[in-house]
Design a protein around this motif. Structure first.
Motif, short mmCIF file in Angstrom:
data_model
loop_
_atom_site.label_atom_id
_atom_site.label_comp_id
_atom_site.label_asym_id
_atom_site.label_seq_id
_atom_site.Cartn_x
_atom_site.Cartn_y
_atom_site.Cartn_z
N VAL A 128 0.85 -1.20 0.00
CA VAL A 128 0.00 0.00 0.00
C VAL A 128 0.88 1.24 0.00
N LEU A 129 1.88 1.23 0.88
CA LEU A 129 2.79 2.38 0.97
C LEU A 129 3.46 2.64 -0.37
N ASP A 130 3.92 1.59 -1.03
CA ASP A 130 4.63 1.73 -2.31
C ASP A 130 3.81 2.51 -3.33
N GLN A 131 2.50 2.26 -3.35
CA GLN A 131 1.73 2.84 -4.45
C GLN A 131 0.81 3.99 -4.06
N LEU A 132 0.32 3.99 -2.83
CA LEU A 132 -0.65 5.04 -2.46
C LEU A 132 -0.19 5.86 -1.27
N GLY A 133 1.04 5.62 -0.82
CA GLY A 133 1.55 6.24 0.40
C GLY A 133 1.41 7.75 0.44
N GLU A 134 1.55 8.39 -0.71
CA GLU A 134 1.49 9.86 -0.73
C GLU A 134 0.05 10.38 -0.73
N ARG A 135 -0.89 9.50 -0.94
CA ARG A 135 -2.26 9.97 -1.16
C ARG A 135 -3.22 9.68 -0.02
N ILE A 136 -2.70 9.00 1.02
CA ILE A 136 -3.61 8.61 2.11
C ILE A 136 -3.02 9.04 3.44
N ASP A 137 -3.82 8.89 4.51
CA ASP A 137 -3.43 9.48 5.78
C ASP A 137 -2.80 8.51 6.78
N TYR A 138 -3.13 7.24 6.67
CA TYR A 138 -2.60 6.27 7.63
C TYR A 138 -2.77 4.87 7.04
N ILE A 139 -1.84 3.99 7.40
CA ILE A 139 -1.94 2.59 6.99
C ILE A 139 -1.93 1.73 8.25
N LEU A 140 -3.04 1.05 8.48
CA LEU A 140 -3.14 0.17 9.63
C LEU A 140 -2.52 -1.17 9.23
N ASP A 141 -1.50 -1.59 9.97
CA ASP A 141 -0.72 -2.77 9.57
C ASP A 141 -1.20 -4.02 10.29
#
Ligand code: TXA
Ligand code: MG
Length: 341
Positions: free
Chosen positions: A151-164
């Protein structure tokens, strides 16, 4: 750089309450979620993914009651299937309740609902008062993410948080069925729940509407969906030209070979030493000895590895068409329908 990755469920809930975008783990693939009843938040999902608004979103819920509240009817088949398979990799498309935004359903009179089987995401759903609209967390048309790094690789700049939540246990998107008011069940997308299990619970065989057309019933059915950067080419290890296809390849280009099982690869390569000696060939397998569930879990991550290896072409072996093998082949077929190269 990019969105923070973490396990802070309270922070994720606060961001969602604020109309922000949070990537969430599920047992199938990671989703890109927002408040499913807030049109502005839902619009931000479409923008982040470059997703056309004719492609409707799934609403994720934490209970059967919450799913019911989003539908105008709850036929007996929906009740049976929810009790049998939720939380789990089954999405049901049902007549929508009035308050579900039209943007979520792409103006369809139906809404897709699913209770995902992931403890973190269920806890998150319990902390917010709304369902989470969430498509797979990838740019439109690309392979779905099966871990937080994807997710980070492709949308990291466009979203606010990634729940792992770690790697996805199933690794392929949910099976989608539509259910009519008179209990007619139709499969719209093959996925992480095999069709035989659904038929067994319903006590009858069910029809499938999986063909592509210009106004798709389930736009995940579009040709050229799930496509990685490499050009995917079906390859039959038992075909008479199997070896020559590989040997003819330009020697200065990385080429991929995707095996269904390690066992299959070892057997074939031991009988074809010339092909086995090709230095630019990257070999990957989906399973050790042909387990369909293991193969589904590894599918999308492996397609991403070929991209990282900059393979222009990837030859792939079809899965045996049983259990999740059918869904795997569906994704491989669409990945290979890319056309242009
Ligand atoms: O496993 C999954 O289903 C993942 C995780 C995140 O839950 N989600 C997912 O979402 O694959 P997405 O948006 O990539 O694919 C969902 C598909 C849409 O492409 C669309 O075809 C179908 O669900 N869908 C949604 N609402 C629908 C509706 N009202 N009628 C028909 N199809 C619908
Ligand atoms: Mg998707």
């Amino acid at each position: 750089m990019g969105a923070p990755i973490g396990i802070d469920i309270a922070l994720a809930a606060a961001l969602l309450n604020d109309g922000k975008l949070v990537a969430i783990p599920t047992e199938t693939v990671y989703g890109l979620s927002a408040n499913g009843l807030n049109t502005d938040a839902v619009a931000a999902i479409f923008a982040a993914k470059n997703r056309p608004t004719f492609d409707p979103l799934i609403l994720h819920v934490s209970s059967i009651d919450q799913a019911k509240s989003l539908c105008s009817t709850w036929p007996a088949a929906a009740s049976k299937l929810a009790h049998a398979f939720w939380p789990g990799p089954l999405t049901m498309v049902l007549p929508k309740a009035d308050h579900v935004p039209h943007l979520v359903t792409a103006d369809n009179p139906t809404v897709a609902v699913r209770m995902p089987n992931n403890a973190m995401t269920l806890a998150l759903l319990n902390q917010v008062s709304f369902p989470l609209a969430a498509p797979s967390a990838n740019p439109f048309g690309y392979v779905s993410p099966t871990n937080a790094q994807h997710v980070l690789d492709q949308l990291g700049e466009r979203i606010d948080y990634i729940l792992d939540g770690g790697p996805c246990a199933i690794g392929i998107e949910s099976t989608i069925v539509s259910i009519s008011e008179d209990d007619e069940v139709t499969v719209l997308r093959l996925g992480g729940l095999d069709i035989d299990s659904i038929s067994a619970v319903l006590g009858k065989s069910i029809s499938e509407v999986l063909t592509t057309h210009s106004n798709p019933q389930a736009p995940g059915q579009l040709d050229q969906h799930y496509a990685p950067g490499s050009s995917m080419i079906p390859w039959d290890p038992n075909g008479s030209d199997a070896e020559s296809a590989l040997l003819n390849h330009p020697s200065d280009e990385a080429v991929g070979l995707l095996w269904f099982s390690h066992q299959q690869a070892q057997q074939w390569l031991s009988l074809h030493p010339a092909a086995a000696a090709i230095k630019t060939m990257k070999h990957y397998h989906l399973s050790e000895d042909g387990n369909d569930k293991e193969a589904a879990m590894n599918l999308f991550g492996t397609l991403r590895r070929f991209d990282k290896d900059q393979c222009h072409k990837v030859y792939f072996v079809w899965a045996p068409p049983a259990g999740l093998g059918r869904a795997i082949n569906d994704r491989l077929k669409r990945a290979s329908a890319k056309g242009s190269h």
